[in-house]
Design an enzyme around this catalytic site. Structure first.
Site, mmCIF file in Angstrom:
data_model
loop_
_atom_site.group_PDB
_atom_site.id
_atom_site.type_symbol
_atom_site.label_atom_id
_atom_site.label_comp_id
_atom_site.label_asym_id
_atom_site.label_seq_id
_atom_site.Cartn_x
_atom_site.Cartn_y
_atom_site.Cartn_z
ATOM 1 N N HIS A 298 -7.538 -5.737 0.514
ATOM 2 C CA HIS A 298 -6.294 -4.994 0.733
ATOM 3 C C HIS A 298 -5.537 -5.489 1.964
ATOM 4 O O HIS A 298 -5.815 -5.048 3.083
ATOM 5 C CB HIS A 298 -6.696 -3.532 0.903
ATOM 6 N N LYS B 220 4.244 2.001 -2.425
ATOM 7 C CA LYS B 220 4.637 3.193 -3.197
ATOM 8 C C LYS B 220 6.080 3.539 -2.811
ATOM 9 O O LYS B 220 6.933 3.799 -3.652
ATOM 10 C CB LYS B 220 3.721 4.382 -2.867
ATOM 11 N N TRP C 140 -9.812 0.337 -4.852
ATOM 12 C CA TRP C 140 -9.194 1.658 -4.595
ATOM 13 C C TRP C 140 -7.786 1.710 -5.189
ATOM 14 O O TRP C 140 -7.315 2.749 -5.626
ATOM 15 C CB TRP C 140 -9.189 1.877 -3.083
ATOM 16 N N SER D 19 0.823 -1.198 0.000
ATOM 17 C CA SER D 19 0.000 0.000 0.000
ATOM 18 C C SER D 19 0.867 1.262 0.000
ATOM 19 O O SER D 19 1.737 1.399 -0.857
ATOM 20 C CB SER D 19 -0.940 -0.072 1.209
HETATM 21 C C1 GCU Z 1 -5.159 5.112 1.862
HETATM 22 C C2 GCU Z 1 -4.551 5.799 0.656
HETATM 23 C C3 GCU Z 1 -3.840 4.791 -0.239
HETATM 24 C C4 GCU Z 1 -2.883 3.964 0.556
HETATM 25 C C5 GCU Z 1 -3.601 3.332 1.701
HETATM 26 C C6 GCU Z 1 -2.695 2.490 2.593
HETATM 27 O O1 GCU Z 1 -6.211 4.291 1.450
HETATM 28 O O2 GCU Z 1 -5.568 6.459 -0.040
HETATM 29 O O3 GCU Z 1 -3.141 5.467 -1.270
HETATM 30 O O4 GCU Z 1 -2.298 3.011 -0.272
HETATM 31 O O5 GCU Z 1 -4.189 4.335 2.501
HETATM 32 O O6 GCU Z 1 -1.542 2.850 2.784
HETATM 33 O O7 GCU Z 1 -3.193 1.490 3.111
#
Ligand code: GCU
Length: 429
Positions: free
Chosen positions: A396, A258, A345, A254
């Site tokens: 997720h 990134k 998402w 997540s």
């Molecule tokens: C939020 C955010 C995402 C990210 C996520 C996470 O949902 O919008 O971009 O990946 O948190 O880190 O679980």
């Protein structure tokens, strides 16, 4: 798993109550425009990977290496994640192994707590990095360095009381050790807050020249600082006799996925990148605008990226890069991308397409890329190439299934020597 997705029951009850609140209603309204339907994805043209900014084609590995890769890296650094400026004054860096437990996980592993300290006259900060290695390794081992949501000082990194071979946070340390891997945990909030907005007491402050008190528009935000911390952990690993620092993969889920991709792009010492449901600003293509968009991201987390990125919110087509180019910066090193079918998402299809398009560079460099523009069926991982991918059922999280595929892919490339040690419970595999 991110703090956002792992909401305990009590919090869920609070959220239900809050959903009656006008602000919560507004946020829901604001998300009504989110695209979750493939037929609403706009038509788009991706910026070409293998054409120089001045228009000539890139036809050789040499041209990629010396000209096109630096161009693309510079665009990401200046417009998306932010560049790391030179520090106002040299940083003094110190590493100290604070504690070693040599019989960790039923005697199978060694656990080290390592403090990394950065200091100059502007301030001082530390990171607490955890290093786990097999106790019976024949020599330095390859490792997976994970950007962690959990604090490395917390019980999350103690053995799970009921699940042999697991850490409390669900990471299958036993399976890594058995395969001959080390595991390194780096905590995302050691150098910068999760949703930092001030940047006064963060690692950034040690870089400000007199008069500066906030990152400039093209300077690093939160993800840039997390990635920088990953590189400093690798500096330490280069001195750790138990780890082969030339075989360290960087992984994250997540937001940390990134960060892991940006870490691997900006530091070519990392031998591999592993992205788990990194989504928007990770593996997913901006231009699809499916699920989370740049606008949603910079509204909620304004400084995860650099301020220049705001200029492209709602104008993704004007960005001179898209995320397939970030993945291509990992080439020729192995890259593994994981998606989950219900994690809309994060745009699972956009994550695959980006890895597919990055294949152009892998092929130019003589590596094996993904075989098809269409993603594989659920639960059918692609593990036999330099770019690997799977999409599993569910949402997720980092599941045992994800770890299993990741370890198979990583074993093929980083070639750990299997550790045969008595005593590790079978079900920790
Ligand atoms: C939020 C955010 C995402 C990210 C996520 C996470 O949902 O919008 O971009 O990946 O948190 O880190 O679980």
């Amino acid at each position: 798993m991110s703090p956002f997705r792992r909401i305990p029951l009590v919090m869920t009850a609070c959220c239900l109550a809050l959903s009656l609140h006008p602000l919560a209603r507004e946020a829901k309204e604001a998300d009504r425009d989110v695209i979750y339907d493939e037929s609403r994805v706009p038509a788009y043209d991706l910026p070409p990977l293998l054409v120089m900014d001045e228009g000539s084609p890139v036809t050789t590995p040499e041209q990629w290496r010396t000209r096109r890769r630096p161009e693309i890296f510079s665009l990401f650094a200046n417009l998306v994640y932010g560049r790391v400026p030179p520090p106002a004054e040299p940083l003094q860096t110190r590493f100290a192994v604070l504690r070693t437990v040599s019989g960790f996980l039923d005697g199978m592993a060694v656990r080290k707590e390592v403090r990394l300290e950065f200091r100059n006259s502007r301030g001082a900060l530390d990171m607490l990095v955890l290093v786990f290695v097999p106790k019976h390794a024949a020599g330095p081992v390859p490792a997976i360095l994970v950007h962690s949501f959990d604090d490395t000082r917390s019980p999350a990194f103690q053995p799970h009381p009921a699940r042999p071979g697991m850490l409390r946070n669900g990471w299958p340390l036993g399976a890594l050790i058995r395969r001959g891997f080390g595991l390194v945990a780096v905590y995302q909030q050691d150098l910068v807050g999760h949703n930092e907005v001030e940047f006064l007491h963060t690692i950034h402050a040690l870089f400000y020249p007199p008069g500066q008190s906030f990152p400039k528009a093209n300077e690093w935000g939160v993800l840039g600082a997390v990635a920088w911390g990953g590189s400093r952990a690798l500096d330490y690993l280069e001195q750790d006799p138990d780890i082969d620092a030339r075989r360290v993969a960087v992984m994250g889920h997540s937001k940390m996925g990134k960060a892991a991709l940006w870490t691997a792009a900006s530091d070519e010492r990392f031998a591999m990148a592993i992205s788990v449901q990194s989504g928007c600003a990770g593996a997913a293509l901006w231009r699809r605008r499916y699920g989370e968009t740049l606008e949603k991201m910079v509204t909620r987390f304004p400084y995860w990226l650099c301020r220049n990125a705001w200029k492209f919110a709602g104008r993704e087509d004007d960005l001179p890069v898209d995320q397939h180019m970030l993945l291509a910066l990992v080439a020729p090193r192995p890259l593994y991308v994981c998606s989950a079918a219900e994690d809309h998402w994060a745009d699972p299809r956009g994550e695959y397409l980006s890895a597919w398009h990055a294949g152009e560079v892998y092929r130019l460099l003589g590596r094996r890329a993904l075989p098809s523009p269409e993603p594989p069926p659920l639960m059918e991982p692609i593990l036999d190439r330099d770019v690997g991918y799977h999409i599993r059922k569910g949402g997720h999280s980092v599941d045992p299934y994800d770890w299993e595929q990741i370890l198979t892919f990583a074993s093929r490339h980083l070639k750990p020597v299997t550790v045969s040690s008595p005593g590790l419970p079978e079900n920790s595999r």
